[in-house]
Write an enzyme that holds these catalytic residues in place. Structure first.
Site, short mmCIF file in Angstrom:
data_model
loop_
_atom_site.label_atom_id
_atom_site.label_comp_id
_atom_site.label_asym_id
_atom_site.label_seq_id
_atom_site.Cartn_x
_atom_site.Cartn_y
_atom_site.Cartn_z
N GLY A 120 0.83 -1.20 0.00
CA GLY A 120 0.00 0.00 0.00
C GLY A 120 0.86 1.25 0.00
O GLY A 120 1.81 1.36 0.77
N LEU A 167 17.70 -11.84 24.64
CA LEU A 167 17.65 -12.72 25.81
C LEU A 167 16.66 -13.86 25.61
O LEU A 167 16.92 -15.00 26.01
CB LEU A 167 17.29 -11.93 27.06
CG LEU A 167 18.31 -10.87 27.50
CD1 LEU A 167 17.82 -10.14 28.74
CD2 LEU A 167 19.68 -11.49 27.75
N LEU A 188 5.81 -2.53 21.27
CA LEU A 188 5.11 -3.64 21.90
C LEU A 188 3.80 -3.90 21.18
O LEU A 188 3.07 -2.96 20.86
CB LEU A 188 4.83 -3.33 23.38
CG LEU A 188 6.05 -3.08 24.27
CD1 LEU A 188 5.61 -2.50 25.61
CD2 LEU A 188 6.84 -4.36 24.46
N ALA A 189 3.49 -5.17 20.96
CA ALA A 189 2.25 -5.51 20.26
C ALA A 189 1.03 -4.98 21.00
O ALA A 189 0.09 -4.46 20.38
CB ALA A 189 2.15 -7.03 20.10
N HIS A 193 -4.22 -18.86 48.30
CA HIS A 193 -3.02 -19.54 48.81
C HIS A 193 -3.09 -21.02 48.46
O HIS A 193 -4.14 -21.64 48.63
CB HIS A 193 -2.92 -19.38 50.33
CG HIS A 193 -1.79 -20.16 50.93
ND1 HIS A 193 -0.48 -19.73 50.86
CD2 HIS A 193 -1.77 -21.35 51.59
CE1 HIS A 193 0.30 -20.61 51.46
NE2 HIS A 193 -0.47 -21.61 51.92
#
Length: 466
Positions: free
Chosen positions: A114, A186, A319-320, A444
């Protein structure tokens, strides 16, 4: 053909913007130059990397942790080809899901490049030479980013590679050199370390994941070093050379000494840059900054009022989920609504193991801005759930305003940190105090109890289980 909205790019920002606009009653078209939808994230980024991270994590557990759980198995072997096939199947299923969503929401999909003819017309150029022009009242640029390199590095896509090639190698490297200690380096370094590669990370800054809280950086480096990853921080790469199947990286350490690293593959992971090639921005006068990013205002509008830009192609974290939120904001703004986005509350995540996640301000940022704050930290190893699962590395750190007790930042290294961080994001969205978090009853035994304990440590300095 005339549309209310044309979206150029079908990554998370683009396809979400298209869906939201369609939900709000607009006639929408989306343009994608590749044969599959989903952009970098779904095809050569977030999704395939997580597939390999999960597969390699299972293998690592089988070798290192099964015995302690009382599970005896023969020495597991990696079928790397099958692992890559599974990754490809996950990608295919996910990108196919985007195509389904386009059909469901009656969004017209155009395959091709485009480019702007003028402020309301976009030309779609297909690989076979066919061209057509469509018209849009509003247009969103969502073309994303591509891997960056260094001027003197020649990426050959065989031995000197980017993240794209690292996701489709035919073999497991014997020795992988990673230039850049950021998120991508990483994560992919972790994949191949788990599968048996020797991995060395060479980072220019004095710490890995430089943008994150210093305590997080130190803890992650300590944990990954324990897993066998070697780190060389404060090393400036000067040259990358290939001879046959060997790659040599030359760098200068903080003492000014030249050092060499050799391996059979070198992953260049020094960030990403906005992708605007072929868009024809010059045809409409859309401004870009010195970094090649499209300039926008607070409503994500470019200097041409009916043209917007979102995601990696504009300023901010690449970031997505940031792109998705921006896509929603633009679609709703065009529809006359008044959406908002708080960039301070967009979480950052590293999908190593343990995972790393953060939202809000780092301790260093609070110091730099002169904000009086207090800090509470709780170690994961103090949790019953962590001991039960043998995921005892890491901590939760809560930063709160010293005077008002409002939570200003939360930083997590630990199992399921990527999911845990959203509790902090929700709390901060509603401007909760550390006391608020500390007084909420947490299940918990769960990993989330560490957040409660860290919040109590920040509030009154007295965690209950430490």
């Amino acid at each position: 053909m005339k549309y209310d909205l044309i979206v150029i790019g079908s990554g998370p920002g683009g396809y979400i913007a298209a869906i939201r606009a369609s939900q709000l009653g607009s006639k929408v078209a989306i343009i994608e130059k590749y044969t599959t939808l989903g952009g970098t994230c779904l095809n050569v980024g977030c999704i395939p990397s997580k597939a390999l991270l999960d597969s390699s994590h299972h293998y690592h557990d089988a070798i290192h942790n099964f015995e302690a759980h009382g599970i005896s198995v023969e020495a597991p072997k990696v079928d790397f080809g099958k692992m890559v096939e599974r990754k490809a199947a996950v990608v295919e299923q996910t990108t196919g899901g985007i195509k389904y969503l386009m059909d469901k929401n009656k969004i017209d999909v155009y395959e091709g490049l485009g480019s702007f003819v003028d402020a309301t017309h976009v030309k779609v150029s297909k690989n076979d030479g066919f061209e057509e022009t469509i018209e849009g009242t509003n247009i969103i640029i969502a073309t994303g980013s591509k891997p960056s390199s260094l001027p003197f590095i020649q990426i050959d896509k065989e031995r000197i590679i980017t993240s794209t090639e690292a996701l489709k190698l035919k073999e497991i490297p014997k020795k992988l050199l990673v230039i850049g200690g950021g998120v991508i380096g990483l994560e992919l370094g972790s994949v191949y370390k788990r599968l048996g590669s020797e991995v060395a990370v060479i980072e220019y800054m004095d710490k890995i994941v430089p943008g994150m809280d210093t305590d997080v950086s130190k803890e992650l480096q300590k944990v990954l070093k324990k897993q066998g990853v070697k780190f060389f921080t404060s090393h400036g790469v000067k040259a990358v050379e290939r001879t046959g199947d060997q790659v040599v990286v030359k760098a200068t350490n903080k003492k000014g000494e030249e050092v060499e690293f050799d391996g059979d593959y070198c992953l260049v992971s020094v960030g990403r840059k906005a992708y605007t090639e072929g868009l024809g921005l010059e045809n409409v006068g859309v401004k870009v900054n010195e970094r090649g990013q499209v300039e926008i205002n607070d409503h994500l509008q470019t200097n041409v009022s009916n043209i917007y830009a979102i995601g990696d192609v504009v300023k901010g974290a690449m970031l997505a989920h940031k792109a998705e939120e921006e896509g929603v904001v633009v679609a709703e703004f065009i529809a006359g609504q008044k959406p908002h986005i708080d960039y301070n509350l967009i979480p950052g995540i590293v999908y190593t193991w343990p995972e790393v996640a953060a939202v809000g301000k780092t301790e260093q940022e609070l110091k730099e801005t002169g904000i009086d704050y207090k800090s509470g930290k709780f170690l994961m190893r103090a949790l019953g759930r962590s001991r039960a699962s043998m995921d005892i590395d890491g901590f939760v750190k809560v930063l709160a305003d010293k005077n008002t007790d409002e939570v200003l930042g939360v930083h997590i290294v630990g199992a399921r940190a990527a999911d845990l961080i959203m509790e902090a994001a929700v709390a901060m969205e509603y401007r909760a105090s550390a006391e608020d978090l500390a007084r909420i009853c947490h299940g918990h035994p769960t990993y989330s109890e560490a957040l409660k304990e860290a919040a109590k440590a920040a509030w009154d300095g007295q965690p209950l289980n430490a």
